[in-house]
Write a protein that holds these residues in place. Structure first.
Motif, mmCIF file in Angstrom:
data_model
loop_
_atom_site.group_PDB
_atom_site.id
_atom_site.type_symbol
_atom_site.label_atom_id
_atom_site.label_comp_id
_atom_site.label_asym_id
_atom_site.label_seq_id
_atom_site.Cartn_x
_atom_site.Cartn_y
_atom_site.Cartn_z
ATOM 1 N N LEU A 352 0.605 -1.251 -0.062
ATOM 2 C CA LEU A 352 -0.035 -0.168 -0.111
ATOM 3 C C LEU A 352 1.018 1.201 -0.060
ATOM 4 C CD1 LEU A 352 -2.739 1.146 -0.107
ATOM 5 C CD2 LEU A 352 -2.894 1.137 2.506
ATOM 6 N N PRO A 353 1.898 1.249 0.801
ATOM 7 C CA PRO A 353 2.658 2.661 0.855
ATOM 8 C C PRO A 353 3.423 2.789 -0.549
ATOM 9 C CG PRO A 353 3.209 1.171 2.641
ATOM 10 C CD PRO A 353 2.407 0.377 1.925
ATOM 11 N N VAL A 354 3.699 1.699 -1.378
ATOM 12 C CA VAL A 354 4.473 1.930 -2.708
ATOM 13 C C VAL A 354 3.253 2.512 -3.601
ATOM 14 C CG1 VAL A 354 5.380 0.574 -4.568
ATOM 15 C CG2 VAL A 354 5.962 -0.421 -2.179
ATOM 16 N N VAL A 355 2.238 1.972 -3.744
ATOM 17 C CA VAL A 355 1.306 2.291 -4.770
ATOM 18 C C VAL A 355 0.640 3.629 -4.525
ATOM 19 C CG1 VAL A 355 0.667 0.093 -5.410
ATOM 20 C CG2 VAL A 355 -0.898 1.091 -3.503
ATOM 21 N N THR A 356 0.589 3.984 -3.081
ATOM 22 C CA THR A 356 0.145 5.499 -2.886
ATOM 23 C C THR A 356 1.161 6.348 -2.995
ATOM 24 O OG1 THR A 356 0.715 5.090 -0.459
ATOM 25 C CG2 THR A 356 -1.621 4.628 -0.999
ATOM 26 N N GLN A 357 2.326 6.193 -2.909
ATOM 27 C CA GLN A 357 3.221 6.944 -3.283
ATOM 28 C C GLN A 357 3.587 7.250 -4.942
ATOM 29 O OE1 GLN A 357 6.981 6.431 -1.002
ATOM 30 N NE2 GLN A 357 8.217 7.666 -2.428
ATOM 31 N N LEU A 358 2.817 6.300 -5.522
ATOM 32 C CA LEU A 358 2.759 6.286 -7.243
ATOM 33 C C LEU A 358 1.323 7.135 -7.505
ATOM 34 C CD1 LEU A 358 4.157 3.204 -8.018
ATOM 35 C CD2 LEU A 358 5.403 5.124 -8.366
ATOM 36 N N GLY A 359 0.411 7.294 -6.486
ATOM 37 C CA GLY A 359 -0.519 8.066 -7.044
ATOM 38 C C GLY A 359 -1.957 7.165 -6.780
ATOM 39 N N MET A 360 -1.899 5.979 -6.525
ATOM 40 C CA MET A 360 -2.994 5.109 -6.590
ATOM 41 C C MET A 360 -3.780 5.263 -5.320
ATOM 42 S SD MET A 360 -3.323 0.964 -7.008
ATOM 43 C CE MET A 360 -2.858 0.883 -8.942
ATOM 44 N N ASP A 361 -5.048 5.264 -5.695
ATOM 45 C CA ASP A 361 -5.997 5.429 -4.434
ATOM 46 C C ASP A 361 -5.957 4.154 -3.648
ATOM 47 O OD1 ASP A 361 -8.957 5.146 -3.281
ATOM 48 O OD2 ASP A 361 -8.689 7.253 -3.522
ATOM 49 N N PRO A 362 -6.010 4.454 -2.289
ATOM 50 C CA PRO A 362 -6.203 2.859 -1.286
ATOM 51 C C PRO A 362 -7.389 2.135 -1.651
ATOM 52 C CG PRO A 362 -5.373 4.989 0.213
ATOM 53 C CD PRO A 362 -5.956 5.395 -1.564
ATOM 54 N N VAL A 363 -8.736 2.816 -2.137
ATOM 55 C CA VAL A 363 -9.702 2.025 -2.448
ATOM 56 C C VAL A 363 -9.469 1.159 -3.476
ATOM 57 C CG1 VAL A 363 -12.088 2.316 -3.210
ATOM 58 C CG2 VAL A 363 -11.187 3.459 -1.057
ATOM 59 N N HIS A 364 -8.831 1.699 -4.588
ATOM 60 C CA HIS A 364 -8.573 1.299 -5.941
ATOM 61 C C HIS A 364 -7.598 -0.005 -5.687
ATOM 62 C CE1 HIS A 364 -6.349 1.713 -9.920
ATOM 63 N NE2 HIS A 364 -7.272 0.615 -10.125
ATOM 64 N N PHE A 365 -6.597 0.106 -5.054
ATOM 65 C CA PHE A 365 -5.647 -0.976 -4.618
ATOM 66 C C PHE A 365 -6.298 -1.973 -3.741
ATOM 67 C CE2 PHE A 365 -2.383 -2.893 -1.930
ATOM 68 C CZ PHE A 365 -1.639 -3.449 -2.981
ATOM 69 N N GLY A 366 -7.290 -1.794 -3.167
ATOM 70 C CA GLY A 366 -7.754 -2.898 -2.330
ATOM 71 C C GLY A 366 -8.755 -3.911 -3.159
ATOM 72 N N ILE A 367 -9.332 -3.121 -4.348
ATOM 73 C CA ILE A 367 -10.185 -3.748 -5.176
ATOM 74 C C ILE A 367 -9.222 -4.883 -5.981
ATOM 75 C CG2 ILE A 367 -11.744 -3.617 -7.054
ATOM 76 C CD1 ILE A 367 -13.000 -2.966 -4.489
ATOM 77 N N ILE A 368 -8.038 -4.020 -6.509
ATOM 78 C CA ILE A 368 -6.905 -4.827 -7.193
ATOM 79 C C ILE A 368 -6.560 -6.086 -6.568
ATOM 80 C CG2 ILE A 368 -4.967 -4.750 -8.191
ATOM 81 C CD1 ILE A 368 -5.318 -1.841 -8.827
ATOM 82 N N MET A 369 -6.207 -5.970 -4.945
ATOM 83 C CA MET A 369 -5.696 -6.888 -4.419
ATOM 84 C C MET A 369 -6.724 -7.980 -4.062
ATOM 85 S SD MET A 369 -4.253 -6.894 -0.350
ATOM 86 C CE MET A 369 -2.614 -6.508 -0.747
ATOM 87 N N VAL A 370 -7.953 -7.663 -3.966
ATOM 88 C CA VAL A 370 -8.906 -8.734 -3.514
ATOM 89 C C VAL A 370 -9.073 -9.623 -5.020
ATOM 90 C CG1 VAL A 370 -11.356 -9.114 -3.236
ATOM 91 C CG2 VAL A 370 -10.253 -7.747 -1.803
ATOM 92 N N LEU A 371 -9.200 -8.739 -6.086
ATOM 93 C CA LEU A 371 -9.400 -9.499 -7.529
ATOM 94 C C LEU A 371 -8.100 -10.519 -7.747
ATOM 95 C CD1 LEU A 371 -10.831 -10.148 -9.822
ATOM 96 C CD2 LEU A 371 -9.979 -7.826 -10.902
ATOM 97 N N ASN A 372 -7.022 -10.161 -7.197
ATOM 98 C CA ASN A 372 -5.797 -10.948 -7.430
ATOM 99 C C ASN A 372 -5.947 -12.171 -6.596
ATOM 100 O OD1 ASN A 372 -3.345 -10.155 -9.054
ATOM 101 N ND2 ASN A 372 -3.954 -8.137 -8.088
#
Length: 434
Positions: A352-372
């Motif tokens: 999460l710290p990596v993707v947020t530093q690259l500008g990704m929304d935490p909600v967006h990353f949560g969906i990506i993680m669950v789908l993976n």
């Protein structure tokens, strides 16, 4: 070599070594956490610290939603809801070429969304649909592949226990309400991709159409399933509108599912002890996983592992697209051998710290993680849903692998779309001001 690097090496070697030896995931997480912590802290303080962190990790009001939703899902599973949803889905799309495959996907989406459990969806819908599809000429391995992959959609479409766990792991940067509403479009997109694959295979194998259903039959089946579908509106609508929290919604779901079960005469008073016992067993397993995973997550912070991983990734790979693809690949591999709950709790603080530093929304990353991780549930060697689906269909896992591949490729294609088109996940939350 720094003490932090030694700790990372010890942690991952001990963890994966224990998994390879066949130690259950929760125990592997706890033991590797203790071993790593003892590098820096004496034995008795180390054991005490891990025990405290396990206790503190589940001391959360939000986590009460998990046992409540588990009990609600068990009530739904026993309450005759699956059959009503299958009949409605069959009336809606069963007359199309390969229609029973679409029925399986649609019914799994509806039941999984209402129960919040992929295992419940695979078991309940699979037990209803496998024989129906076999009787109409569908190959059993194909039916099992449809059931296995479609049952995961309920983990994206709310209410979803794993999204609640991610909200906890994100440290409050992603709210449960935002995650719930964000899961709708990706969940529907996964379902659509599976239907398209099923349609292509049905066309290629020349699977016959089902009987055309009269409008009166469609209305009758919708009427019978109406109160089951209404539960989804009440639960998610109440959370999004701020009428009640996810935990309160889970308690309401228990009452609602119980009333439906008794009203449908599918649950009797004598069934309640076994329902409560099964729910308690599942809750104990899930909460112990959360306990040990939260202790490991604390160890990550103690050893500054997220900061080290963030620095390493950003210094090593300069292209954000390459980083997102690398994280997706890692999570896909992790999902093949680790249950979703510990995977979310362990890898959220790292990535999460990596993707947020690259500008990704935490909600967006949560969906990506669950789908993976949903994809991982369908793959060997540890894919829970894969084994449940094989058991329900009464065939071996090896028979399912070949027909499963096109559906997994469709899910991966959807994952790529969700990763690189943020609006798929974020449009609805922004629309509702979440």
């Amino acid at each position: 070599m720094s003490i932090e690097l030694i700790s990372i090496i010890v942690l991952f070697i001990s963890f994966f070594g224990l998994l390879a030896y066949g130690v259950p995931v929760a125990y592997a997480i706890g033991i590797s956490t203790v071993i790593t912590l003892l590098i820096n802290i004496p034995f008795f303080p180390g054991i005490t610290t891990v025990s405290q962190r396990m206790t503190i990790g589940i001391d959360s009001f939000a986590l009460l939603a998990i046992p409540f939703f588990i009990l609600a899902g068990e009530l739904m599973n026993r309450g005759g809801i699956a059959n009503r949803l299958v009949n409605f889905a069959k009336s809606a799309v069963g007359s199309l070429p390969g229609g029973l495959a679409y029925v399986n996907v649609l019914a799994s989406m509806l039941f999984g969304a209402i129960s919040g459990s992929a295992v419940a969806a695979a078991s309940a819908i699979g037990s209803v649909m496998t024989d129906r599809m076999k009787d109409e000429g569908y190959p059993v391995p194909f039916s099992a592949a449809v059931n296995i992959t479609s049952s995961t959609t309920g983990l994206l479409i709310p209410p979803s226990n794993v999204l609640i766990v991610y909200a906890l792991a994100s440290g409050g940067t992603a709210s449960v309400a935002a995650l719930f509403i964000a899961g709708y479009l990706p969940g529907f997109l996964v379902g659509l991709s599976l239907i398209l694959v099923a349609a292509y295979i049905a066309f290629k194998k020349k699977i016959k159409r089902g009987d055309r259903v009269k409008l009166s039959q469609l209305w009758n089946d919708f009427r019978k399933s109406f109160f089951s579908l209404l539960m989804l509106v009440i639960i998610v609508g109440g959370i999004v509108q701020g009428i009640f929290t996810a935990t309160e919604a889970a308690a309401i779901a228990i009452v609602y599912a119980g009333i439906l079960g008794f009203a449908y005469k599918s649950i009797k008073v004598k069934d309640l002890p076994s329902i409560l016992l099964d729910s308690a067993k599942t809750t104990a397993i899930v909460m112990f996983l959360i306990c040990t995973s939260m202790a490991m997550s604390w160890l990550f912070s103690f050893e500054s592992i997220p900061q080290l991983m963030t620095g390493f990734l950003l210094d090593t790979v300069s292209n954000p697209i390459a980083i997102f693809l690398l994280i997706n690949l890692t999570l896909l591999v992790v999902g093949t051998f680790m249950d979703m709950t510990p995977a979310v709790l362990i890898f959220t603080p790292i990535f999460l710290p990596v993707v947020t530093q690259l500008g990704m929304d935490p909600v967006h990353f949560g969906i990506i993680m669950v789908l993976n991780l949903c994809i991982g549930l369908c793959t060997p060697p540890v894919g829970t849903i894969l084994f449940v689906g094989a058991g329900v269909a009464k065939i071996s896992v090896s028979e399912i692998i070949k027909p499963l591949i096109p559906f997994l490729l469709a899910m991966i294609a959807t994952l790529i779309l969700v990763t690189f088109i943020p609006s798929i996940s974020l449009w609805l939350p922004k629309l509702f001001g979440l």
